[in-house]
Write a protein that holds these residues in place. Sequence first.
Motif, PDB file in Angstrom:
ATOM      1  N   LEU A 205      18.704  15.036   6.229  1.00  0.00           N
ATOM      2  CA  LEU A 205      18.802  15.230   7.672  1.00  0.00           C
ATOM      3  C   LEU A 205      17.930  16.383   8.138  1.00  0.00           C
ATOM      4  CD1 LEU A 205      22.661  14.766   8.069  1.00  0.00           C
ATOM      5  CD2 LEU A 205      20.885  13.205   8.893  1.00  0.00           C
ATOM      6  N   SER A 206      17.592  17.283   7.220  1.00  0.00           N
ATOM      7  CA  SER A 206      16.770  18.437   7.588  1.00  0.00           C
ATOM      8  C   SER A 206      15.302  18.088   7.763  1.00  0.00           C
ATOM      9  CB  SER A 206      16.902  19.529   6.519  1.00  0.00           C
ATOM     10  OG  SER A 206      16.468  19.050   5.248  1.00  0.00           O
ATOM     11  N   HIS A 207      14.887  16.903   7.286  1.00  0.00           N
ATOM     12  CA  HIS A 207      13.491  16.497   7.442  1.00  0.00           C
ATOM     13  C   HIS A 207      13.237  16.049   8.880  1.00  0.00           C
ATOM     14  CE1 HIS A 207      12.284  15.766   2.963  1.00  0.00           C
ATOM     15  NE2 HIS A 207      12.886  16.931   3.149  1.00  0.00           N
ATOM     16  N   GLU A 208      12.183  16.547   9.457  1.00  0.00           N
ATOM     17  CA  GLU A 208      11.872  16.203  10.847  1.00  0.00           C
ATOM     18  C   GLU A 208      11.416  14.750  10.975  1.00  0.00           C
ATOM     19  OE1 GLU A 208       9.134  18.882  12.619  1.00  0.00           O
ATOM     20  OE2 GLU A 208      10.260  20.683  12.078  1.00  0.00           O
ATOM     21  N   GLU A 209      10.750  14.212   9.957  1.00  0.00           N
ATOM     22  CA  GLU A 209      10.190  12.865  10.042  1.00  0.00           C
ATOM     23  C   GLU A 209      11.132  11.847   9.395  1.00  0.00           C
ATOM     24  OE1 GLU A 209       6.427  13.326   8.107  1.00  0.00           O
ATOM     25  OE2 GLU A 209       5.405  13.745  10.000  1.00  0.00           O
TER      26      GLU A 209
END
Length: 277
Positions: A205-209
Amino acid sequence: MSGWETGPDDEETGAMMRAVVRQLKLWREAAGLTQAEFGTAIGYGEELVSSVERGRRIPRPEYLDAADEALRAGGKIAALKHDVAEVRYPKKVRGLKRLEAEAVELGAYNNSVVHGLLQTTEYARAVFGSRRPPFTTDELEERLSARVSRQEIISEATARPLFSFVQCESTLRRPIGGRMVLRGQLERLLQVARLPNVDLQVLPLSHEENSGLAGSFRLLRLKDGTTVGHVEVQHISRVIADPREVQLLDMRYGTIRAQALNPRESMALIEKVLGET
């Protein structure tokens, strides 16, 4: 016997049931038994025997076992259990199971729940139980049985086909069925991730993409070299065979895999979430 009715638009079930019914009726008549007498002999009512012989009900395994014993068929009637084992499941489930059986490689992205092939029985029961309007008890058990039967394809013994799963981290944290059910599900994911023919990745969930925001889907590469897609949303289940649409899904899946953690990092994240649960 409730929940085992045949569908009026299911030609495959109809054809199979006509063959099974023909055998059951021939054996009963050869024994000189009426439907009422036969029902008494196997512990079922005359009405249900009639429904089976008219092809309106699919006989359960215990019905066929009892018929085999009462008619002294020596296993010939009991052997029909194999023939009806598949057609008792919903038509779309049978079609999906056949596709999976024909696949040499299967890739899937899920962002709402854990993929069906990876679900524990308890987790799957909770998923089906959350449906609104709710399934009846028999409908829920039918779908649960169908889902568990599909999982036979993931076998450590055969190590085929090749599997690739990408799970959004949200599916690891959503406590469907409660915390203990979720713990069991996370342990199952770690178990499957260790199989030699399985790559399991997590998209944090921390990944922007995240190129999978449009929803879950899967890709199946078949033995004949073709690739098909499958999407399921709400009550719609659709197999995608158009090469252009499949190519788009293939490109999207490749991007999603690149955005996700690698398998080793993914196992570490699952273990972390398990420790927090």
